[in-house]
Design a protein around this motif. Structure first.
Motif, PDB file in Angstrom:
ATOM      1  N   SER A  32      33.319  42.845  30.367  1.00 44.89           N
ATOM      2  CA  SER A  32      31.620  43.361  30.601  1.00 44.89           C
ATOM      3  C   SER A  32      31.618  44.476  29.954  1.00 44.89           C
ATOM      4  CB  SER A  32      30.954  42.323  31.392  1.00 44.89           C
ATOM      5  OG  SER A  32      31.739  42.269  32.845  1.00 44.89           O
ATOM      6  N   THR A  33      32.783  44.561  30.955  1.00 50.38           N
ATOM      7  CA  THR A  33      32.243  46.577  30.860  1.00 50.38           C
ATOM      8  C   THR A  33      34.193  46.859  30.983  1.00 50.38           C
ATOM      9  OG1 THR A  33      32.347  46.807  33.684  1.00 50.38           O
ATOM     10  CG2 THR A  33      30.326  46.728  31.697  1.00 50.38           C
ATOM     11  N   ASN A  35      35.619  51.143  31.797  1.00 48.13           N
ATOM     12  CA  ASN A  35      34.756  52.742  32.257  1.00 48.13           C
ATOM     13  C   ASN A  35      33.905  52.710  32.581  1.00 48.13           C
ATOM     14  OD1 ASN A  35      37.748  52.877  32.999  1.00 48.13           O
ATOM     15  ND2 ASN A  35      37.396  53.511  30.736  1.00 48.13           N
ATOM     16  N   GLY A  36      33.104  51.153  33.033  1.00 46.06           N
ATOM     17  CA  GLY A  36      31.673  50.915  33.222  1.00 46.06           C
ATOM     18  C   GLY A  36      30.443  50.998  31.727  1.00 46.06           C
ATOM     19  N   GLN A  37      31.924  51.144  30.768  1.00 45.72           N
ATOM     20  CA  GLN A  37      30.452  50.726  29.112  1.00 45.72           C
ATOM     21  C   GLN A  37      30.504  48.958  29.676  1.00 45.72           C
ATOM     22  OE1 GLN A  37      31.825  53.097  26.755  1.00 45.72           O
ATOM     23  NE2 GLN A  37      29.637  53.075  25.107  1.00 45.72           N
ATOM     24  N   ALA A  38      29.230  49.358  28.491  1.00 47.08           N
ATOM     25  CA  ALA A  38      29.306  47.316  28.457  1.00 47.08           C
ATOM     26  C   ALA A  38      29.825  47.003  27.513  1.00 47.08           C
ATOM     27  CB  ALA A  38      27.764  47.534  28.089  1.00 47.08           C
ATOM     28  N   VAL A  39      30.583  46.499  27.018  1.00 44.76           N
ATOM     29  CA  VAL A  39      31.554  45.947  25.684  1.00 44.76           C
ATOM     30  C   VAL A  39      30.359  45.517  24.646  1.00 44.76           C
ATOM     31  CG1 VAL A  39      32.608  44.371  24.684  1.00 44.76           C
ATOM     32  CG2 VAL A  39      33.331  45.230  26.607  1.00 44.76           C
ATOM     33  N   ASP A  41      27.852  47.209  24.075  1.00 46.25           N
ATOM     34  CA  ASP A  41      27.001  48.459  23.487  1.00 46.25           C
ATOM     35  C   ASP A  41      27.894  48.562  22.253  1.00 46.25           C
ATOM     36  OD1 ASP A  41      24.464  47.896  25.615  1.00 46.25           O
ATOM     37  OD2 ASP A  41      25.299  49.819  26.785  1.00 46.25           O
ATOM     38  N   LEU A  42      29.131  48.467  22.590  1.00 47.99           N
ATOM     39  CA  LEU A  42      30.458  48.421  21.447  1.00 47.99           C
ATOM     40  C   LEU A  42      30.383  47.845  20.030  1.00 47.99           C
ATOM     41  CD1 LEU A  42      33.186  49.501  23.449  1.00 47.99           C
ATOM     42  CD2 LEU A  42      31.171  50.951  22.758  1.00 47.99           C
TER      43      LEU A  42
END
Length: 136
Positions: A32-33, A35-39, A41-42
């Motif tokens: 799901s993330t 390094n804190g970034q939502a997958v 969102d990519l």
């Protein structure tokens, strides 16, 4: 006699720990993330799959990396060594810490080839922090 029984129970629980730890990782985990970034969102779908002592990491259904892993459940947090057998960093070992709580897996590893093992699950430069949910 009580001391012998306690020692036997302790030895049995330690012997079962590694197998139970490996068993808790088995299956597919949807990342799901990173390094804190939502997958999401990519615009990607990423997963980790653990089968026996082997793992694979996929992105959008394509295998990006495969290898073997070893857990040390006697450490707090548990440690993991991931030997990469297929992918960009073939032949390297990535070391880290890992925990499974319910249906959530948290994995923090060093940069491939770096000999320093992380000691916690806080975000940190030069480390990769992954949070994944058990796929249903």
């Amino acid at each position: 006699m009580v001391a012998s029984a306690l020692l036997a129970l302790l030895l049995l629980s330690q012997a079962a720990s590694p197998a139970a730890a490996v068993a808790s990782f088995q299956g597919t985990w949807t990342i799901s993330t990173v390094n804190g970034q939502a997958v999401a969102d990519l615009g990607k779908k990423m997963s980790l799959t653990f089968t026996g002592d082997r793992y694979s990491q996929t992105t959008d259904g394509q295998v990006m990396e495969r290898g073997t892993f070893k857990i040390d459940a006697s450490k707090k947090p548990m440690t993991i060594d991931m030997r990469i057998t297929e992918g960009v960093a073939v032949g390297e070992t990535q070391i880290g810490v890992v925990q499974v709580v319910g249906d959530t897996l948290t994995l923090k590893t060093n940069t491939v080839g770096t000999p320093l093992r992380p000691t916690d699950f806080k975000p940190q430069v030069w480390y990769v922090l992954i949070v994944a949910k058990k796929a249903r």
